[in-house]
Design a protein around this motif. Structure first.
Motif, PDB file in Angstrom:
ATOM      1  N   HIS A  38       0.843  -1.198   0.000  1.00 19.57           N
ATOM      2  CA  HIS A  38       0.000   0.000   0.000  1.00 19.57           C
ATOM      3  C   HIS A  38       0.878   1.247   0.000  1.00 19.57           C
ATOM      4  O   HIS A  38       0.594   2.205  -0.719  1.00 19.57           O
ATOM      5  CB  HIS A  38      -0.943   0.019   1.200  1.00 19.57           C
ATOM      6  N   LEU A  39       1.938   1.240   0.781  1.00 20.25           N
ATOM      7  CA  LEU A  39       2.868   2.372   0.814  1.00 20.25           C
ATOM      8  C   LEU A  39       3.462   2.609  -0.572  1.00 20.25           C
ATOM      9  O   LEU A  39       3.560   3.755  -1.024  1.00 20.25           O
ATOM     10  CB  LEU A  39       3.967   2.123   1.841  1.00 20.25           C
ATOM     11  N   GLU A  40       3.808   1.554  -1.264  1.00 22.50           N
ATOM     12  CA  GLU A  40       4.328   1.679  -2.627  1.00 22.50           C
ATOM     13  C   GLU A  40       3.301   2.348  -3.533  1.00 22.50           C
ATOM     14  O   GLU A  40       3.646   3.232  -4.331  1.00 22.50           O
ATOM     15  CB  GLU A  40       4.693   0.298  -3.183  1.00 22.50           C
ATOM     16  N   GLY A  41       2.039   1.952  -3.413  1.00 20.33           N
ATOM     17  CA  GLY A  41       0.987   2.550  -4.233  1.00 20.33           C
ATOM     18  C   GLY A  41       0.803   4.030  -3.949  1.00 20.33           C
ATOM     19  O   GLY A  41       0.625   4.838  -4.865  1.00 20.33           O
ATOM     20  N   VAL A  42       0.858   4.404  -2.684  1.00 27.01           N
ATOM     21  CA  VAL A  42       0.727   5.814  -2.313  1.00 27.01           C
ATOM     22  C   VAL A  42       1.909   6.615  -2.854  1.00 27.01           C
ATOM     23  O   VAL A  42       1.736   7.732  -3.357  1.00 27.01           O
ATOM     24  CB  VAL A  42       0.603   5.966  -0.778  1.00 27.01           C
ATOM     25  N   GLY A  48       4.375  10.368  -8.553  1.00 27.02           N
ATOM     26  CA  GLY A  48       4.313  10.109  -9.988  1.00 27.02           C
ATOM     27  C   GLY A  48       5.452   9.234 -10.486  1.00 27.02           C
ATOM     28  O   GLY A  48       6.026   9.489 -11.538  1.00 27.02           O
ATOM     29  N   ILE A  49       5.773   8.209  -9.701  1.00 30.62           N
ATOM     30  CA  ILE A  49       6.866   7.316 -10.082  1.00 30.62           C
ATOM     31  C   ILE A  49       6.304   5.951 -10.463  1.00 30.62           C
ATOM     32  O   ILE A  49       5.172   5.612 -10.135  1.00 30.62           O
ATOM     33  CB  ILE A  49       7.909   7.174  -8.946  1.00 30.62           C
ATOM     34  N   GLU A  53      10.071   1.648  -9.195  1.00 30.79           N
ATOM     35  CA  GLU A  53      10.820   2.662  -8.459  1.00 30.79           C
ATOM     36  C   GLU A  53      10.275   2.804  -7.035  1.00 30.79           C
ATOM     37  O   GLU A  53      11.044   2.912  -6.078  1.00 30.79           O
ATOM     38  CB  GLU A  53      10.768   4.014  -9.176  1.00 30.79           C
ATOM     39  N   ALA A  54       8.958   2.781  -6.882  1.00 29.17           N
ATOM     40  CA  ALA A  54       8.355   2.874  -5.547  1.00 29.17           C
ATOM     41  C   ALA A  54       8.766   1.675  -4.700  1.00 29.17           C
ATOM     42  O   ALA A  54       9.121   1.827  -3.530  1.00 29.17           O
ATOM     43  CB  ALA A  54       6.842   2.951  -5.665  1.00 29.17           C
ATOM     44  N   LYS A  55       8.737   0.497  -5.312  1.00 28.11           N
ATOM     45  CA  LYS A  55       9.136  -0.716  -4.594  1.00 28.11           C
ATOM     46  C   LYS A  55      10.599  -0.629  -4.163  1.00 28.11           C
ATOM     47  O   LYS A  55      10.949  -0.985  -3.043  1.00 28.11           O
ATOM     48  CB  LYS A  55       8.908  -1.935  -5.491  1.00 28.11           C
TER      49      LYS A  55
END
Length: 65
Positions: A38-42, A48-49, A53-55
Motif C-alpha cells: 500500500h505504501l508503494e501505491g501511495v 508520480g513514479i 521505483e516505488a518498490k
C-alpha cells in the motif's frame, strides 16, 4: 527490518517515513498501517513514479531501519 517488525513499530516509524517522503499525509500512513504494498501505491500516486521505483525506494527505506 522485516515487515512484521515494521507493522509492530508503525507509529514510531511513521515520523521517519514522513521525513523521508514529505508529500505523504497522516491519512496516507494511517491507511497503509505497515503494509509495504500500500505504501508503494501511495508513493506512486504522490510522486508520480513507476511501481518498480516505488518498490525500490520502500525496500531501501526498510533496509536503512
Amino acid at each position: 527490518m522485516n515487515e512484521d517488525k515494521i507493522k509492530g513499530q508503525w507509529k514510531q516509524i511513521t515520523g521517519k517515513i514522513k521525513e523521508h517522503w514529505g508529500k505523504l499525509t497522516d491519512d496516507d500512513l494511517k491507511v497503509a498501517e505497515g503494509n509495504s504494498e500500500h505504501l508503494e501505491g501511495v508513493l506512486q500516486e504522490r510522486y508520480g513514479i513507476a511501481r518498480d521505483e516505488a518498490k525500490k525506494q520502500v525496500k531501501e527505506f526498510h533496509d536503512s531501519l
